[in-house]
Design an enzyme around this catalytic site. Structure first.
Site, short mmCIF file in Angstrom:
data_model
loop_
_atom_site.label_atom_id
_atom_site.label_comp_id
_atom_site.label_asym_id
_atom_site.label_seq_id
_atom_site.Cartn_x
_atom_site.Cartn_y
_atom_site.Cartn_z
N HIS A 270 1.10 -1.11 -0.07
CA HIS A 270 -0.09 0.25 -0.09
C HIS A 270 0.97 1.18 0.34
CE1 HIS A 270 -3.07 -2.38 0.30
NE2 HIS A 270 -3.10 -3.13 1.66
N ASP A 321 -4.65 -8.37 -2.95
CA ASP A 321 -5.22 -8.24 -1.28
C ASP A 321 -6.27 -8.91 -1.34
OD1 ASP A 321 -4.65 -7.24 0.70
OD2 ASP A 321 -4.90 -4.99 0.18
ZN LIG Z 1 -2.67 -7.36 2.77
#
Ligand SMILES: [Zn+2]
Length: 454
Positions: A270, A321
């Site tokens: 991220h 993810d």
């Molecule tokens: Zn993750």
């Protein structure tokens, strides 16, 4: 032996390329400008297989189930509560079936390797399974069944927040350092000598691992494998940044730089909320930003500072993810379109050196994915694994497209069914858009998740 009319090589596009693959699934020779030899498999358009650096496989079973308006506001944290409830119902058999289905979907989409960031370690009450590695092994088993390359990234999870005890919903995730390092050692033995498998460590995040344990875990891993992958969730949520500031006086990126020295073995998942100083320091460290644009959009995380990161020389890779989208080209499109809607201009990822947006993004994540997963993938060259994607050269969306402009169409103006065949380690896993285990995996998946949804 594969002969491609056009192939994307490390130095760029080449024509009439002969790719010779050894019996162990490694590319032996790559020769452009060659006629088609007898017995060669013909391919119109050949790309390296795409690495997916960030997966939590079990979340595939809950994709789409957290989209109802809850009481109060819907945030990352309310999504996480649904996810924990779901995680609590997972058994090793369910995990195996869900992961197999997911990995089949990944292969059909053109992903040939996955980084499995695995934190669902124990039984629902927090007790280890009879074999503490059971759930990690279920993922390896699923990867072998589907035939996808995998880097297992067992996660170290200790605290429920900065200096906070873990919550009940986190019991399945927890380790002390010794137990964690035993798991790492065990998985090192399991994956050793298997060319399509690798191992890294994944301290979950700064909020879930105390600073001294982070330093010790990385030190122990580096002593075993000096350049082995280290993955960590960094600065995904604004609240996480605020809590880090309150607890340590530093933003997450600043705190990480204070505790360890990120290097090219590191992947920062991220890395959404970075201020100027930490962004510049992390970009020059050589660490990879592991971006998951569809999930970051789904969870309302925020937008990564792509233009600034690229301008600072930062490296990137993509991951699926939470598994709401399984499509590398859509992931890259999300990445670019998110930026455009924010900075109000086009071709954000492009540069004077690489003016093609799609080409810049795709080549960046091939290189970044290779680095992040710590395996010889993402390149069509001698010594690399024969992880290959054959595109449909006759697809109406790709007709009259050539060179890097073709990659622009692939990423930014795609059509259905462009991925025709997919090879991992020298073996065809997907033919004509369909994995050989497609039906069997789907049937086992339907059986496994029956009654699982809340
Ligand atoms: Zn993750």
């Amino acid at each position: 032996m594969i002969h491609a009319d056009r192939a994307l090589l490390p130095q760029g596009w080449a024509e009439n390329v002969l790719v010779e693959v050894g019996p162990d699934g490694t590319i032996m020779a790559v020769s452009p400008g060659r006629p088609v030899p007898a017995g060669a498999e013909r391919a119109g358009l050949l790309l390296p297989g795409i690495p997916n650096v960030h997966s939590h496989a079990f979340q595939r079973a809950m994709a789409g189930l957290a989209e109802r308006l809850p009481e109060g506001e819907a945030s990352f944290w309310t999504w996480r509560a649904v996810m924990y409830a779901f995680a609590g119902r997972m058994t090793p058999d369910i995990v195996r079936a869900v992961a197999t289905q997911l990995y089949v979907e990944m292969l059909e989409a053109g992903y040939t390797a996955v980084g499995e960031f695995h934190y669902l370690h124990h039984q629902p009450d927090g007790q280890p399974h009879a074999d503490p590695a059971e759930l990690a092994l279920a993922h390896l088993d699923a990867a072998r069944r589907a035939g996808i390359g995998i880097t297992m990234l067992p996660s170290l999870y200790v605290t429920g927040g900065f200096g906070q005890p873990a919550e009940a919903g986190q019991r399945r995730f927890l380790h002390d350092l010794d137990g964690y390092l035993r798991l790492v050692e065990r998985l090192r033995g399991e994956t050793a000598g298997r060319a399509d498998e690798g191992l890294g460590i994944a301290p979950h995040s700064l909020r879930a691992v105390p600073p001294d344990m982070l330093v010790d875990a990385v030190g122990a891993w580096r002593a075993l494998v000096p350049d082995g992958p280290v993955h960590l969730h960094l600065a995904e949520q604004v609240r996480e940044v605020r809590e880090c500031l309150e607890a340590t006086g530093r933003r997450p990126g600043e705190r990480l730089l204070e505790l360890v020295r990120p290097d090219p073995g590191w992947t920062l998942i991220h890395a959404t909320h970075l201020a100027d100083g930490e962004l510049a320091a992390l970009a020059v460290s050589g660490a990879v930003a592991g971006l998951c644009p569809s999930t970051e959009g789904n969870l309302g995380d925020g937008l990564f500072r792509l233009a600034d990161w690229l301008a600072a020389g930062g490296r990137l890779a993509i991951g699926t993810d939470s598994q709401v989208v399984i499509d590398p080209f859509e992931e890259l499109r999300w990445l670019e379109h998110g930026q455009r809607t924010q900075v109000l201009r086009r071709t954000v990822a492009a540069s004077p050196e690489q003016p093609h947006t799609g080409a810049r993004l795709l080549t960046a994540v091939l290189a970044g994915g290779r680095q992040a997963l710590g395996r010889p993938i993402g390149r069509i060259e001698p010594g690399a694994r024969a992880d290959l994607v054959v595109l449909d050269a006759d697809h109406p969306r790709l007709v009259e497209r050539a060179g890097d402009g073709l990659l622009d169409s692939l990423v930014l103006a795609p059509g259905k069914g462009m991925v025709r065949h997919v090879m991992v380690g020298g073996r065809w896993r997907v033919r004509d858009g369909r994995h050989r285990e497609h039906d069997r995996a789907a049937s086992a998946y339907r059986q496994a998740v029956r009654g699982l949804a809340p």
